[in-house]
Design an enzyme around this catalytic site. Structure first.
Site, PDB file in Angstrom:
ATOM      1  CB  SER A 101      10.848  20.422  -6.382  1.00  0.00           C
ATOM      2  OG  SER A 101      10.607  19.444  -8.029  1.00  0.00           O
ATOM      3  CB  SER A 147      -3.997  19.010   4.197  1.00  0.00           C
ATOM      4  OG  SER A 147      -3.952  19.398   4.716  1.00  0.00           O
ATOM      5  CE1 TYR A 149      -2.970  21.889  -0.800  1.00  0.00           C
ATOM      6  CE2 TYR A 149      -3.801  22.510   1.382  1.00  0.00           C
ATOM      7  CZ  TYR A 149      -2.752  21.554   1.067  1.00  0.00           C
ATOM      8  OH  TYR A 149      -1.902  20.533   1.454  1.00  0.00           O
ATOM      9  CE  LYS A 163      -3.574  17.645  -0.762  1.00  0.00           C
ATOM     10  NZ  LYS A 163      -2.602  17.106  -1.902  1.00  0.00           N
ATOM     11  N   GLY A 165      -9.587  34.177   7.942  1.00  0.00           N
ATOM     12  CA  GLY A 165      -9.124  32.364   7.038  1.00  0.00           C
ATOM     13  C   GLY A 165      -8.873  31.166   8.327  1.00  0.00           C
TER      14      GLY A 165
HETATM   15  C1  UD1 Z   1      -2.049  26.543   6.227  1.00  0.00           C
HETATM   16  C2  UD1 Z   1      -3.050  26.420   5.287  1.00  0.00           C
HETATM   17  C3  UD1 Z   1      -3.168  24.291   5.479  1.00  0.00           C
HETATM   18  C4  UD1 Z   1      -1.640  23.919   4.861  1.00  0.00           C
HETATM   19  C5  UD1 Z   1      -1.414  24.465   5.829  1.00  0.00           C
HETATM   20  C6  UD1 Z   1       0.194  23.505   5.820  1.00  0.00           C
HETATM   21  C7  UD1 Z   1      -4.265  28.567   5.785  1.00  0.00           C
HETATM   22  C8  UD1 Z   1      -5.220  28.762   6.090  1.00  0.00           C
HETATM   23  N1  UD1 Z   1      -4.324  27.166   6.236  1.00  0.00           N
HETATM   24  O1  UD1 Z   1      -1.997  25.814   8.036  1.00  0.00           O
HETATM   25  O2  UD1 Z   1      -4.395  24.811   4.812  1.00  0.00           O
HETATM   26  O3  UD1 Z   1      -2.190  22.645   4.923  1.00  0.00           O
HETATM   27  O4  UD1 Z   1      -0.352  25.773   6.123  1.00  0.00           O
HETATM   28  O5  UD1 Z   1       1.529  24.462   6.370  1.00  0.00           O
HETATM   29  O6  UD1 Z   1      -3.618  29.335   5.182  1.00  0.00           O
HETATM   30  N2  UD1 Z   1       1.512  33.138  10.805  1.00  0.00           N
HETATM   31  C9  UD1 Z   1       1.678  34.395  11.341  1.00  0.00           C
HETATM   32  N3  UD1 Z   1       2.360  34.975  10.947  1.00  0.00           N
HETATM   33  C10 UD1 Z   1       3.429  34.427  10.170  1.00  0.00           C
HETATM   34  C11 UD1 Z   1       2.282  32.820   8.804  1.00  0.00           C
HETATM   35  C12 UD1 Z   1       1.753  32.208   9.967  1.00  0.00           C
HETATM   36  O7  UD1 Z   1       1.271  34.233  12.857  1.00  0.00           O
HETATM   37  O8  UD1 Z   1       3.662  35.087   9.364  1.00  0.00           O
HETATM   38  C13 UD1 Z   1       0.015  31.796  12.645  1.00  0.00           C
HETATM   39  C14 UD1 Z   1      -1.411  31.244  11.809  1.00  0.00           C
HETATM   40  O9  UD1 Z   1      -2.435  32.951  12.234  1.00  0.00           O
HETATM   41  C15 UD1 Z   1      -0.973  29.992  12.214  1.00  0.00           C
HETATM   42  C16 UD1 Z   1      -0.111  29.726  12.546  1.00  0.00           C
HETATM   43  O10 UD1 Z   1       1.036  30.811  12.303  1.00  0.00           O
HETATM   44  O11 UD1 Z   1      -1.459  30.305  13.387  1.00  0.00           O
HETATM   45  C17 UD1 Z   1       0.312  28.778  11.989  1.00  0.00           C
HETATM   46  O12 UD1 Z   1      -0.154  29.335  10.537  1.00  0.00           O
HETATM   47  P1  UD1 Z   1       0.342  28.684   8.924  1.00  0.00           P
HETATM   48  O13 UD1 Z   1       2.183  28.020   8.718  1.00  0.00           O
HETATM   49  O14 UD1 Z   1       0.515  29.080   7.612  1.00  0.00           O
HETATM   50  O15 UD1 Z   1       0.209  27.075   9.199  1.00  0.00           O
HETATM   51  P2  UD1 Z   1      -1.876  26.723   8.933  1.00  0.00           P
HETATM   52  O16 UD1 Z   1      -2.472  28.401   9.227  1.00  0.00           O
HETATM   53  O17 UD1 Z   1      -1.707  26.327  10.650  1.00  0.00           O
END
Ligand code: UD1
Length: 335
Positions: free
Chosen positions: A36, A124, A149, A153, A295
Site C-alpha cells: 500500500s 476468506s 495463502y 487463513k 486450481g
Molecule cells: C482468488 C483466489 C482466492 C482469493 C480471491 C480474492 C485463486 C485460486 N483464488 O479467487 O483465494 O480469496 O481471489 O479475490 O486464485 N479469471 C479469468 N481471467 C483472469 C482472472 C480471472 O478468466 O485473468 C476468472 C477465474 O478463472 C475465475 C474468476 O475470473 O473464474 C475470478 O477469478 P479471481 O478474481 O482470480 O478470483 P478467484 O479465483 O475466485
C-alpha cells in the site's frame, strides 16, 4: 471506541477505516506499506474530513506493537495485515506463513496482555476449498485449501477457535470474504495490485486502460450457465460496512466466536462480468478464451442468511456500481 486497524492502508482496510470514522470511532492504523502507499492515508482524511493516528510498523516487531498498546487505550482490533496473492504464496510459502500466521500469534499475545479481547479477523471464502455445494454456508467443510495463502487463513481460523475454547472472555468475528471488487465512489481509494493483476476485475480495468492487451478468460467448459467460472463479487464498500457491523456486534452483544460469510449471494460468470463492465462504462474489453487456470473451481457463491440475521448485513451495491467504481478509480490512477 478506539479501534486498532492493522493493514489499514490496504485495499479493504482503507475502506473499512472510512466506515469506522464515519461511524465516529477513533482509529489507529498500523501498516508497513508492504502492499500500500502513504497517499492512501491522506485520501482517507479527504474522504472523511477526519484524522486518525498512524504507525508505520511491521507486526513482526513485537516490542513496537506492544508499545502501541502501551500508548493507546485500544478497545478492539480489526486485523487486515496479511499477504494475499495466491500465486505468490505457492512460490514463497514460508514467507506467507510467517506473515499471515506468526504475526497474528504475536498480536493475540499482546492483546491478551493488555486485556483487549475483541477482534475482527479477515478470512476468506478460500478456506472452503472446492465446495461440495453452492451457495456455501458457514457450516460447509473447510480446510481442503489448495494454496498456502488459503491454508494460512484456515490455520488462523483454527488458532482463533482454540483460543476461544481456552478463554471464552474473547470476542471474535471471523469474516469470510467472497470476491471483493470496486472502489470508493470518490475514486480516491481502491485496489492497486503490484505488477500484473491475478484477479479478474483489476485485470479488466488494466485492459480497459490499455495497459494490458487482452483478458484471458480461463476456460469456458465449466458446468455453469455459459461455461465460464462463477463468483460472488461484492463491492468493497459493502464489505467495509460488514466489518463495522461485526464490530458493533462484538461491542454490544454477548461474548462469542462468530463466523460469517460476506458476499452478495449472487454469482456472476466471467462473461457476465465483462458484459456488465462494458455496459456500465461504455467500453469494449478485448478478451480471448484460454485454458482453465489450475486450481480454479466452477462456482463459488455465498449463503448470506447468517450475516443478514445476526449482523443485519445485506450488500446494497449493484454489479453496475462495482464496475463503475472500479473503472473510476483505475482511470484516474497514475502509473
Ligand atoms: C482468488 C483466489 C482466492 C482469493 C480471491 C480474492 C485463486 C485460486 N483464488 O479467487 O483465494 O480469496 O481471489 O479475490 O486464485 N479469471 C479469468 N481471467 C483472469 C482472472 C480471472 O478468466 O485473468 C476468472 C477465474 O478463472 C475465475 C474468476 O475470473 O473464474 C475470478 O477469478 P479471481 O478474481 O482470480 O478470483 P478467484 O479465483 O475466485
Amino acid at each position: 471506541m478506539k479501534i486498532l486497524v492493522t493493514g489499514g492502508a490496504g485495499y479493504i482496510g482503507s475502506h473499512t477505516v472510512v466506515e469506522l470514522l464515519n461511524n465516529n470511532h477513533e482509529v489507529i492504523i498500523v501498516d508497513n506499506f508492504s502492499n500500500s502507499k502513504p497517499e492512501v492515508l491522506e485520501n482517507i482524511k479527504k474522504i472523511t474530513g477526519k484524522d486518525f493516528k498512524f504507525y508505520q510498523e511491521d507486526l513482526i516487531n513485537k516490542d513496537k506493537i506492544n508499545q502501541i498498546f502501551e500508548e493507546n487505550q485500544i478497545d478492539a482490533v480489526i486485523d487486515f495485515a496479511a499477504f494475499k496473492a495466491v500465486g505468490e504464496s505457492t512460490k514463497i510459502p514460508v514467507k506467507y506463513y510467517i506473515n499471515n500466521v506468526s504475526t497474528i500469534l504475536f498480536l493475540l499475545e499482546i492483546m491478551d496482555s493488555h486485556n483487549v479481547k475483541k477482534l475482527v479477523f479477515s478470512s476468506s471464502a478460500t478456506v472452503y476449498g472446492t465446495p461440495d455445494n453452492v451457495p456455501i454456508n458457514e457450516e460447509s467443510k473447510t480446510g481442503d485449501t489448495t494454496n498456502p495463502y488459503g491454508t494460512s487463513k484456515f490455520f488462523v481460523e483454527k488458532i482463533l477457535k482454540d483460543l476461544y475454547a481456552a478463554d471464552n472472555t474473547w470476542d471474535i468475528a471471523i469474516l469470510r470474504y467472497f470476491n471483493p471488487v470496486g472502489a470508493h465512489e470518490s475514486g480516491l481509494i481502491g485496489e492497486e495490485p503490484v505488477g500484473i493483476p491475478a484477479n479478474l476485475m483489476p485485470f479488466i480495468t488494466k485492459v480497459a486502460k490499455g495497459e494490458l492487451e487482452e483478458l484471458k478468460v480461463f476456460g469456458n467448459d465449466y458446468d455453469t450457465l455459459d461455461g465460464t467460472g462463477v463468483r460472488d463479487y461484492i463491492h468493497v464498500v459493502d464489505l467495509a460496512i460488514a466489518h463495522e457491523k461485526a464490530l458493533e456486534k462484538l461491542i454490544k452483544e454477548e461474548k462469542g466466536l462468530y463466523i460469517y460469510n460476506i458476499g452478495t449471494g449472487k454469482g456472476y460468470s466471467v462473461l457476465e462480468m465483462i458484459q456488465a463492465f462494458e455496459k456500465a462504462n461504455n467500453l469494449t474489453i478485448k478478451y480471448q478464451i484460454t485454458e482453465r487456470r489450475p486450481g480454479d473451481i466452477a462456482k463459488c457463491y455465498s449463503d448470506t442468511k447468517k450475516a443478514e440475521k445476526e449482523l443485519g448485513f445485506v450488500a446494497k451495491k449493484s454489479l453496475e456500481d462495482m464496475c463503475k467504481d472500479s473503472w473510476n478509480f483505475e482511470k484516474n490512477l497514475k502509473k
